[in-house]
Design an enzyme around this catalytic site. Sequence first.
Site, PDB file in Angstrom:
ATOM      1  N   TYR A  45      38.740 -37.153   2.708  1.00 55.50           N
ATOM      2  CA  TYR A  45      40.089 -37.180   2.808  1.00 55.50           C
ATOM      3  C   TYR A  45      40.686 -36.904   4.022  1.00 55.50           C
ATOM      4  O   TYR A  45      40.121 -36.341   5.050  1.00 55.50           O
ATOM      5  CB  TYR A  45      40.643 -36.240   1.350  1.00 55.50           C
ATOM      6  CG  TYR A  45      40.474 -34.750   1.806  1.00 55.50           C
ATOM      7  CD1 TYR A  45      41.487 -33.984   2.407  1.00 55.50           C
ATOM      8  CD2 TYR A  45      38.908 -34.061   1.490  1.00 55.50           C
ATOM      9  CE1 TYR A  45      41.168 -32.667   3.055  1.00 55.50           C
ATOM     10  CE2 TYR A  45      38.911 -32.639   2.098  1.00 55.50           C
ATOM     11  CZ  TYR A  45      40.007 -31.945   2.961  1.00 55.50           C
ATOM     12  OH  TYR A  45      39.775 -30.775   3.100  1.00 55.50           O
ATOM     13  N   ASP A 245      44.264 -20.161  -0.432  1.00 54.95           N
ATOM     14  CA  ASP A 245      43.718 -21.597  -0.047  1.00 54.95           C
ATOM     15  C   ASP A 245      44.852 -22.491   0.576  1.00 54.95           C
ATOM     16  O   ASP A 245      44.622 -23.645   0.497  1.00 54.95           O
ATOM     17  CB  ASP A 245      43.443 -22.254  -1.468  1.00 54.95           C
ATOM     18  CG  ASP A 245      42.570 -23.301  -1.323  1.00 54.95           C
ATOM     19  OD1 ASP A 245      41.764 -23.211  -0.148  1.00 54.95           O
ATOM     20  OD2 ASP A 245      42.497 -24.294  -2.157  1.00 54.95           O
TER      21      ASP A 245
END
Length: 290
Positions: A45, A245
């Site tokens: 990605y 995160d």
Amino acid sequence: MDPDYLPFHANPSKPTFRAPVGAVDAHCHVFGPADKFPYHPKRKYTPCDASKQQLFALRDYLGFSRNVIVQASCHGTDNAALIDALQTAGSLARGVAVVDPEISMQALEAMHIAGVRAVRFNFVKRLVDSTPREVFLGIAEKIRKLDWHIVVYFEAPDLEDLIPFLKQLNTTIVVDHMGRPDIAKGVEHEEFQRFINLMAENENIWTKVSCPERLTLTPPDYSDVVPFARTLVERFPDRVLWGTDWPHPNMKSHTPDDGQLVDVIPLIAPTEELQRKLLIDNPMRLYWES
């Protein structure tokens, strides 16, 4: 940036929960900037840039003191952006690297000086190509000399097959995001119970009670994830970590508000003692006292 990639929240809310002084965000990333730190040519990605300056500004805004920055798969084994961020932060950050099996001890020692204290093994098939486990065992043998630990990322259905390998590592292991349980199956399902039993039987295994935004079935309400994280915090209070995160790579359902994520903390660690262990004592012992 991929056409369907969701950038991180541009204006997160101020959390109601006030983290104790010295709190650590023990799982976050830096991406690029790509013009200085290009993404890996074989990446699965392409994210938006998320700089060290933006990460440290978010740290301060949310009321945290330190970061553990984890190398993400989009940078492969080129840890230059990670090392740059660590060198800027100094004692306020530590790192988790991804390394080639051929890496020299000299290169590992240089990473140690910069603040790296662990390597990450990724078993999530949609993010990385498969790596023979013998390769990981060879890396584990090298980093053991520096007293580093190993961070592992996998999804719940793969745990049963991974258990023999995890036991072979013979070092401290930190499991990302509670082993990514299937929330629809519930805390009592054999998959999550298998993970609890693994931690109960192996005192060298820790976990991050993070990423409700990835696991929830009802975004942006994360209450369905709370029982999983709270169970682990209360069962293993000395072996749990928490992190934002940020910048939340590969989110598909929604763009997480980091302030809302911080406000989940008192739901999963309801007492000041549990909060102190989760946010200060445990990450400091693992990342700063070695």
